[in-house]
Design a protein around this motif. Structure first.
Motif, short mmCIF file in Angstrom:
data_model
loop_
_atom_site.label_atom_id
_atom_site.label_comp_id
_atom_site.label_asym_id
_atom_site.label_seq_id
_atom_site.Cartn_x
_atom_site.Cartn_y
_atom_site.Cartn_z
N ALA A 152 0.71 -1.25 0.15
CA ALA A 152 -0.15 -0.04 -0.06
C ALA A 152 0.90 1.22 -0.14
O ALA A 152 0.34 2.09 -0.77
CB ALA A 152 -0.79 0.08 1.14
N ALA A 153 1.93 1.22 0.88
CA ALA A 153 2.84 2.47 0.97
C ALA A 153 3.44 2.91 -0.61
O ALA A 153 3.67 3.79 -1.03
CB ALA A 153 3.82 2.25 1.94
N GLU A 154 3.99 1.45 -1.20
CA GLU A 154 4.42 1.72 -2.55
C GLU A 154 3.46 2.39 -3.57
O GLU A 154 3.89 3.22 -4.27
CB GLU A 154 4.97 0.26 -2.93
N SER A 155 2.38 1.77 -3.44
CA SER A 155 1.30 2.44 -4.27
C SER A 155 0.86 3.84 -4.12
O SER A 155 0.77 4.64 -5.25
CB SER A 155 -0.05 1.62 -4.17
N VAL A 156 0.83 4.24 -2.85
CA VAL A 156 0.72 5.76 -2.39
C VAL A 156 1.81 6.60 -3.03
O VAL A 156 1.65 7.71 -3.59
CB VAL A 156 0.57 5.85 -0.94
#
Length: 335
Positions: free
Chosen positions: A73-77
């Motif tokens: 999720a952090a990578e996607s953000v």
């Protein structure tokens, strides 16, 4: 001073309750907002609110108890909105029941979401913030971090663990000399939908142990904490301050007080349906948006003078000092 440029802000638990109000507050300022939660309907509604406020926003369905999913999720953000500047942890899970009636699996689940979920999320945030030497993580805590309450043993344990872990991490960041900070906002009882979906084994419907505040003053405090992460902790509500003070001065007496009042005080007069659904293991807002508020609007307070004073304590202290000085001078002149 508030930042002059939009920032990328991640909010966990953003589909409802405090997280939902926090996401609205950052979006209203024009920050880029990433909304993380499990329930799709609540996330979709929160996303629409953020975009209607003019903010760039995205929603990610994620279970915070899964560290790999949090990392993805952090990578996607960062791919979508850019480097993360602020990460707010506001997700929670709980069980309303005497400790002996909480199963080991349920106890573990509350701990994994309410404590380890913050750990995993903060790790993902710091992994990105530390190399850039900027950013902050805001932990949404509770007066329960200092004072456990009956019928919420799993949640009390998780919040106590969160408090100690966050203090350790903060010290490590100070030792490193980095500009990255963590800070914590300790909450009073809040009017959120959790009392309609928390797992419960109580005979009557659950309710917050008052006095009760709306999510909006909480959101204002969280935004302020993100703007001023140099302070280790913020507290919202006079009841939070009173709870911490009473527990520090007379914890044994407070034990007995909560033993007398904590059972009835956390239940309404309405019997709880025996088949009431809960969201401990799966979201209840996949098909319905529950919003930020619970069913206690009639009694919930929309402002906290204590929180306002806490945010402005430097000018208030200066004003008080000026008044004292003026009074001393006036007394001197009369002599």
């Amino acid at each position: 001073m508030a930042p002059t440029e939009p920032r990328t802000v991640v909010v966990t638990g953003a589909s409802a309750g405090v997280g939902r109000a926090v996401a609205r507050a950052f979006a209203a300022r024009g920050d880029r907002v990433a909304l993380l939660a499990r329930g799709r309907a609540g996330l979709d509604a929160a996303l629409e609110e953020a975009r209607s406020a003019g903010a760039r926003a995205m929603a990610v369905t994620v279970d915070l108890a899964d560290p790999d999913a949090v990392e993805r999720a952090a990578e996607s953000v960062e791919r979508t909105l850019g480097p993360i500047d602020v990460w707010v942890n506001a997700a929670l899970a709980s069980v309303f029941a005497p400790f002996t009636e909480v199963t080991p699996a349920d106890f573990r689940r509350v701990t994994e979401v309410t404590y380890l979920g913050y750990v995993y999320a903060t790790r993902a945030a710091l992994r990105r913030m530390l190399p850039r030497d900027r950013g902050c993580v805001v932990q949404v805590g509770s007066a329960i971090a200092y004072r456990g309450v009956p019928l919420q043993s799993a949640y009390s344990g998780a919040k106590h663990a969160l408090q100690g872990w966050n203090e350790a991490v903060r010290c490590e960041l100070l030792h490193q000399g980095t500009a990255v900070r963590t800070t914590m906002v300790q909450l009073p009882a809040v009017n959120t939908p959790q009392f309609d979906w928390v797992r419960s084994r109580l005979p009557r419907e659950g309710r917050p142990l008052g006095p009760v505040y709306q999510p909006e003053p909480i959101a204002r405090a969280v935004v302020h904490a993100a703007d001023h992460p140099g302070r280790r902790e913020y507290r919202v509500g006079a009841s939070t301050v009173a709870t911490l003070l009473a527990n520090a001065l007379a914890p044994g007496l407070f034990d007995r007080y909560l033993a007398r009042t904590g059972f009835d005080g956390q239940q309404t007069d309405t019997p709880r349906p025996p088949d009431q659904p809960d969201n401990l293991w799966a979201p209840l807002d996949d098909h319905r948006d529950h919003g930020a508020h619970g069913r206690f609007d009639a009694e919930a307070r929309s402002r906290s003078f204590q929180a306002w004073a806490d945010r402005h304590r430097a000018p208030l202290a200066a004003a008080a000092g000026a008044l004292l000085t003026a009074g001393a001078l006036a007394r001197g002149q009369r002599r």
